[in-house]
Design a protein around this motif. Structure first.
Motif, PDB file in Angstrom:
ATOM      1  N   ASP A   5      48.897  36.612  47.673  1.00  0.00           N
ATOM      2  CA  ASP A   5      48.047  36.114  48.745  1.00  0.00           C
ATOM      3  C   ASP A   5      46.706  35.645  48.208  1.00  0.00           C
ATOM      4  OD1 ASP A   5      49.951  36.602  50.642  1.00  0.00           O
ATOM      5  OD2 ASP A   5      49.217  38.610  51.111  1.00  0.00           O
ATOM      6  N   GLU A   6      46.404  35.993  46.974  1.00  0.00           N
ATOM      7  CA  GLU A   6      45.117  35.634  46.397  1.00  0.00           C
ATOM      8  C   GLU A   6      45.205  34.284  45.693  1.00  0.00           C
ATOM      9  OE1 GLU A   6      43.444  38.511  43.821  1.00  0.00           O
ATOM     10  OE2 GLU A   6      43.558  40.151  45.255  1.00  0.00           O
ATOM     11  N   THR A   7      44.437  33.340  46.153  1.00  0.00           N
ATOM     12  CA  THR A   7      44.221  32.098  45.442  1.00  0.00           C
ATOM     13  C   THR A   7      42.728  31.804  45.492  1.00  0.00           C
ATOM     14  OG1 THR A   7      44.732  30.873  47.469  1.00  0.00           O
ATOM     15  CG2 THR A   7      46.505  31.124  45.859  1.00  0.00           C
ATOM     16  N   ASP A  57      46.639  31.527  41.457  1.00  0.00           N
ATOM     17  CA  ASP A  57      46.426  32.969  41.534  1.00  0.00           C
ATOM     18  C   ASP A  57      45.558  33.346  40.337  1.00  0.00           C
ATOM     19  OD1 ASP A  57      46.483  35.707  41.496  1.00  0.00           O
ATOM     20  OD2 ASP A  57      48.641  35.886  41.137  1.00  0.00           O
ATOM     21  N   PRO A  58      44.355  33.865  40.553  1.00  0.00           N
ATOM     22  CA  PRO A  58      43.446  34.094  39.425  1.00  0.00           C
ATOM     23  C   PRO A  58      43.979  35.053  38.380  1.00  0.00           C
ATOM     24  CG  PRO A  58      42.624  35.149  41.421  1.00  0.00           C
ATOM     25  CD  PRO A  58      43.753  34.265  41.836  1.00  0.00           C
ATOM     26  N   LEU A  59      44.854  35.979  38.775  1.00  0.00           N
ATOM     27  CA  LEU A  59      45.400  36.941  37.821  1.00  0.00           C
ATOM     28  C   LEU A  59      46.799  36.566  37.351  1.00  0.00           C
ATOM     29  CD1 LEU A  59      44.078  40.264  39.396  1.00  0.00           C
ATOM     30  CD2 LEU A  59      43.224  39.084  37.375  1.00  0.00           C
ATOM     31  N   HIS A  60      47.262  35.360  37.721  1.00  0.00           N
ATOM     32  CA  HIS A  60      48.511  34.808  37.184  1.00  0.00           C
ATOM     33  C   HIS A  60      49.704  35.712  37.439  1.00  0.00           C
ATOM     34  CE1 HIS A  60      45.610  32.271  35.203  1.00  0.00           C
ATOM     35  NE2 HIS A  60      45.120  33.309  34.572  1.00  0.00           N
ATOM     36  N   GLY A 119      34.844  37.940  38.734  1.00  0.00           N
ATOM     37  CA  GLY A 119      34.321  39.287  38.570  1.00  0.00           C
ATOM     38  C   GLY A 119      34.257  40.095  39.848  1.00  0.00           C
ATOM     39  N   PRO A 120      35.366  40.241  40.587  1.00  0.00           N
ATOM     40  CA  PRO A 120      35.322  41.053  41.810  1.00  0.00           C
ATOM     41  C   PRO A 120      35.074  42.523  41.485  1.00  0.00           C
ATOM     42  CG  PRO A 120      37.332  39.728  41.686  1.00  0.00           C
ATOM     43  CD  PRO A 120      36.699  39.696  40.338  1.00  0.00           C
ATOM     44  N   TYR A 125      39.593  40.112  46.666  1.00  0.00           N
ATOM     45  CA  TYR A 125      40.180  39.882  45.351  1.00  0.00           C
ATOM     46  C   TYR A 125      40.322  41.197  44.583  1.00  0.00           C
ATOM     47  CZ  TYR A 125      39.385  34.874  45.929  1.00  0.00           C
ATOM     48  OH  TYR A 125      39.419  33.573  46.371  1.00  0.00           O
ATOM     49  N   ASP A 126      41.397  41.289  43.804  1.00  0.00           N
ATOM     50  CA  ASP A 126      41.605  42.456  42.956  1.00  0.00           C
ATOM     51  C   ASP A 126      40.670  42.393  41.752  1.00  0.00           C
ATOM     52  OD1 ASP A 126      43.572  43.457  44.587  1.00  0.00           O
ATOM     53  OD2 ASP A 126      45.210  42.508  43.481  1.00  0.00           O
ATOM     54  N   SER A 127      40.188  43.554  41.345  1.00  0.00           N
ATOM     55  CA  SER A 127      39.318  43.637  40.177  1.00  0.00           C
ATOM     56  C   SER A 127      40.068  43.207  38.920  1.00  0.00           C
ATOM     57  CB  SER A 127      38.811  45.071  40.010  1.00  0.00           C
ATOM     58  OG  SER A 127      38.214  45.248  38.736  1.00  0.00           O
ATOM     59  N   ALA A 128      39.331  42.568  38.003  1.00  0.00           N
ATOM     60  CA  ALA A 128      39.916  42.195  36.709  1.00  0.00           C
ATOM     61  C   ALA A 128      39.830  43.330  35.703  1.00  0.00           C
ATOM     62  CB  ALA A 128      39.188  40.966  36.150  1.00  0.00           C
ATOM     63  N   GLY A 129      39.188  44.444  36.071  1.00  0.00           N
ATOM     64  CA  GLY A 129      39.008  45.552  35.136  1.00  0.00           C
ATOM     65  C   GLY A 129      40.291  46.043  34.497  1.00  0.00           C
ATOM     66  N   PRO A 130      41.327  46.382  35.288  1.00  0.00           N
ATOM     67  CA  PRO A 130      42.575  46.841  34.671  1.00  0.00           C
ATOM     68  C   PRO A 130      43.207  45.810  33.744  1.00  0.00           C
ATOM     69  CG  PRO A 130      42.522  47.413  37.004  1.00  0.00           C
ATOM     70  CD  PRO A 130      41.352  46.506  36.758  1.00  0.00           C
ATOM     71  N   ARG A 131      43.133  44.527  34.114  1.00  0.00           N
ATOM     72  CA  ARG A 131      43.701  43.484  33.259  1.00  0.00           C
ATOM     73  C   ARG A 131      42.927  43.411  31.936  1.00  0.00           C
ATOM     74  NH1 ARG A 131      46.673  38.912  34.414  1.00  0.00           N
ATOM     75  NH2 ARG A 131      47.613  40.331  35.929  1.00  0.00           N
TER      76      ARG A 131
END
Length: 753
Positions: A232-234, A725-728, A677-678, A535-541
């Motif tokens: 759902d995130e774009t 999708d920012p996290l692909h 950077g969410p 948006y989901d955080s990019a921290g875990p990625r």
């Protein structure tokens, strides 16, 4: 003896026949192997002709065999259908043609850019060399490319050459209503009719992962690929901020499409979405060419221009303020109260204004649409030189009489006014349509009003007031003033349950107790709800990349020390980074330096356990993407700092930041890409600073503001990001997914030598 001789003869004949057949089979196999090698050379040569690097090629030596060119054999149909059922026929039964070589019961063919083989008497066919159909991820948007080579005409012989006739871009193209990125929910359908249809099906399954369907009776294969973002995130907005945001001093936001950025204010797009309050305040005419969406209240002062919708939240009676020369080109809506003031300059609303609460002030204002007020307009509200070109709908009381602390001076309503509660009007209010009320009372205090009045309650026309029109009420009408006919001798009638002051009625009086309904207040619109993405955080990625790259990196492919150095290592010769995954302690580029990411065949991923500080020129080459995962801050604070990408395709340079870190784009830096950077449930979003001296962003920003976006800083949103999708992440199932489609047909024609 005779019997023995016969046996010897029979055995000899059998040996000769079997041995002869085996020899013939070996000869056919050898011929077919030679032909296969020649066809693979032909495949490579025709690819050069199709690309334009060669003008003409010949069919390689086929020994004793001959090549047949059959331009009428095989066809392909490609259609894109959106979620509404609208079709775009990309190619419709486009002939593919083929070049064939036959040896015994085996047939070898070049078709559509691939080589296939088939045995007579069966439907089965095999892929010798697949057509150059490419399916790959480009910055989170999977791309399907079909560069088709079409064989024209017919001929047979050993000496055949081919020359390029022309090349056409079939998708995207102007004549098709659909374009890249492919709209979500669309279906791409590809059908090939061919003697080698089963081999084509194998190619489609290998390239896309989709299982094709076969029509064996018609030698057809079809594959369907659905466009789904998989999440759902774009990245739908130029700015996605998780806290209150301020835009000032000639800053602006617009958008651009697939051709890259052209000129300022070229496209109306580029939304600003804020989880908090929004303030746009400047004497430098900041322009927002997309929507402005905020969960809190708004403040718009001096000369802001908002070309998209303005959708504000806020608690009940939390006041949004508009002042001076503010201009809104689309609908303006707020869940709270609204105050509109002048000085100097006058606000203009080009469309509807929808207020969930009260209007607390409105001065020197033009509304070119309708005005919807869910609350009311009390007697202490200042109304001064206001024009509403549409209708006015009020859910509560509208007190237009000048008997409170507020002032009334020239309110012009060119349509109807409809209230769900009491209504009072005086001579400074000019209603050119009807006056409609579902409240207990309509009170006409003073002035002459050429309008019909309809009320579900009572109507009071005070002394000195005149109504030129008809008055209809379900209750009592009291006429201490006058009800008169219009200049065309119509109107002047009063219909009610009871009428007082009949002598003041010029027309007819009817006390039949009418039923009054359809007063229009049912059309009162609720404010639009602000939709703010989570948006989901990019921290875990980022942590995952750090763990993976620490034991498996490609640091040996480049000079890592030069990338981590604060010195001038990348000048005059640029630092070059080939495809791979890299583990760095920091990433620095000094002014005048050049860093080339050679993303030609594969993407490049860089984990940086520290700061990224780029003051020079970064070039993203090729067609793949670059992804930076940083545990520290990201800084571009120098006018020579620039990210360069072909067609300004922002999804090809993604910067991922941990919650709580900072990014700075300032002093004329030119950033093309996405800063992502969410925050998380426990940590705030990265703080992003965009200021000073024509700093330019081409792409999108996701985080929270460090300070005002100001001083001629401009953000140009890349509309292609709306499918990214920012996290692909992949779709929930294993099906293929296409964000972009590219189809070309290159025609080559044989000429006998």
């Amino acid at each position: 003896m005779t019997l023995l001789f016969a046996i010897v003869i029979a055995v000899s004949v059998t040996v000769v026949v079997v041995g002869g057949q085996a020899l013939e089979d070996r000869q056919q196999a050898t011929s077919m192997e030679g032909a296969s090698t020649s066809f693979q050379r032909l495949d490579a040569d025709l690819a050069q002709v199709a690309s334009g690097s060669q003008q003409q090629v010949s069919v390689p030596d086929l020994g004793s065999g001959t090549a047949k060119v059959q331009g009428d054999r095989g066809a392909i149909t490609i259609t894109v259908t959106d979620s509404s059922g609208h079709d775009c026929p990309v190619v419709d039964e486009e002939p593919l043609g083929r070049v064939v070589y036959e040896e015994g019961d085996r047939t070898l063919a070049y078709q559509g850019g691939g080589i296939f083989e088939r045995t007579a008497g069966t439907d089965e066919s095999a892929v010798v060399s697949a057509p150059p159909i490419q399916y790959q991820d480009r910055g989170g948007a999977p791309t399907l490319s079909l560069p088709l080579v079409v064989i024209d005409d017919k001929t047979t012989g050993n000496d055949v050459s081919f020359e390029r006739v022309g090349k056409q871009e079939q998708f995207p193209r102007d004549s098709c209503s659909l374009e890249n990125p492919i709209p979500d929910g669309s279906i791409i359908s590809i059908t090939v009719t061919s003697d080698f249809y089963q081999a084509w099906g194998e190619v489609f399954q290998q390239r896309t992962g989709e299982t094709p369907s076969y029509d064996h009776s018609a030698n057809k294969v079809t594959v369907e690929i659905k466009r789904s973002s998989g999440s759902d995130e774009t990245i739908d907005n130029a700015l996605s901020m998780s806290s209150s945001t301020k835009i000032t001093n000639s800053a602006g936001i617009d958008s651009y499409g697939a051709g890259g950025y052209g000129s300022r204010w070229e496209n109306n797009g580029g939304d600003v979405v804020v989880d908090g309050d929004i303030k746009i305040d400047s004497s430098g005419s900041p322009q927002i060419h997309g929507d402005v969406v905020a969960t809190g209240k708004g403040k718009f002062t001096n000369e802001p221009d908002v070309y998209g919708k303005t959708i504000l939240g806020g608690h009940p009676h939390e006041r949004t303020k508009v002042k001076n020369d503010a201009r809104f080109h689309d609908v303006f809506t707020t869940r709270g109260d609204l105050s509109v003031d002048s000085g100097p300059g006058s606000p203009v609303f080009e469309s509807d204004v929808i207020v969930g609460g009260d209007v607390t002030r409105i001065r020197e204002t033009k509304i070119k649409g309708d005005l919807h007020v869910g609350g009311g307009v009390s007697d202490d509200v200042h109304i001064d030189h206001v024009t509403v070109e549409g209708d006015v709908y009020v859910g509560g009381t509208f007190d237009g009489a000048n008997d409170g602390s507020g002032t009334r001076n020239d309110l012009e309503v060119q349509g109807n006014i409809s209230t769900n509660d009491q209504l009072a009007i005086e001579d400074s209010l000019d209603f050119q349509g009807d006056v409609l009320s579902a409240g207990d009372e309509v009170r006409v205090v003073s002035g002459t009003h050429e309008a019909d009045i309809l009320s579900e309650g009572d109507v009071v026309i005070e002394s000195g007031a005149t109504v030129t029109g008809n008055v209809t009420a379900a209750g009592t009408v009291t006429v201490d003033g006058d009800v008169v006919e219009t200049a065309s001798d119509t109107g002047g009638d009063v219909t009610a349950e009871t009428v007082h002051g009949k002598s003041n009625v010029e027309g007819d009086v009817d006390e039949s107790g009418p039923s009054v309904g359809g007063l229009g207040y049912e059309d009162l619109r609720d404010p639009l709800e602000p939709d703010v993405p989570e948006y989901d955080s990019a921290g875990p990625r980022i942590d995952d990349k750090g763990t993976t790259f620490s034991t498996d990196d490609d640091n040996g492919r480049t000079d890592v020390s030069a990338l981590e150095s604060h010195s001038d290592e990348c000048q005059p010769d640029p630092c070059q980074v080939p495809p791979g995954q890299y583990d760095l302690d920091s990433l620095h580029l000094t002014p005048g330096g050049t860093l080339e990411f050679q993303a030609n065949s594969e993407s490049i991923e860089v984990y940086v356990d520290g700061e990224v500080h780029l003051k020079g020129e970064v070039k993203v080459q090729g067609s793949e993407s670059v992804r930076i995962y940083t545990t520290g801050d990201y800084v571009m604070d120098d006018g020579s700092g620039e990210i360069g990408i072909s067609n300004d395709e922002a999804s090809r340079f993604m910067v991922y930041m941990k919650p709580g870190n900072e990014a700075e784009l300032s002093n004329g830096a030119n950033f093309t890409g996405v800063l992502y950077g969410p925050g998380s449930d426990s940590e705030p979003a990265s703080e992003i600073k965009v200021v000073n001296d024509d700093t330019v962003v081409k792409g999108a920003l996701v985080g929270q503001p460090k300070q005002s976006i100001s001083n001629d800083a401009v953000i140009h949103y890349d509309e292609r990001l709306s499918s990214v999708d920012p996290l692909h992440r992949s779709p929930d199932d294993d099906s293929a997914n296409v964000g972009y489609l590219h189809v070309t047909t290159t025609h080559v024609s044989p000429t006998s030598e």
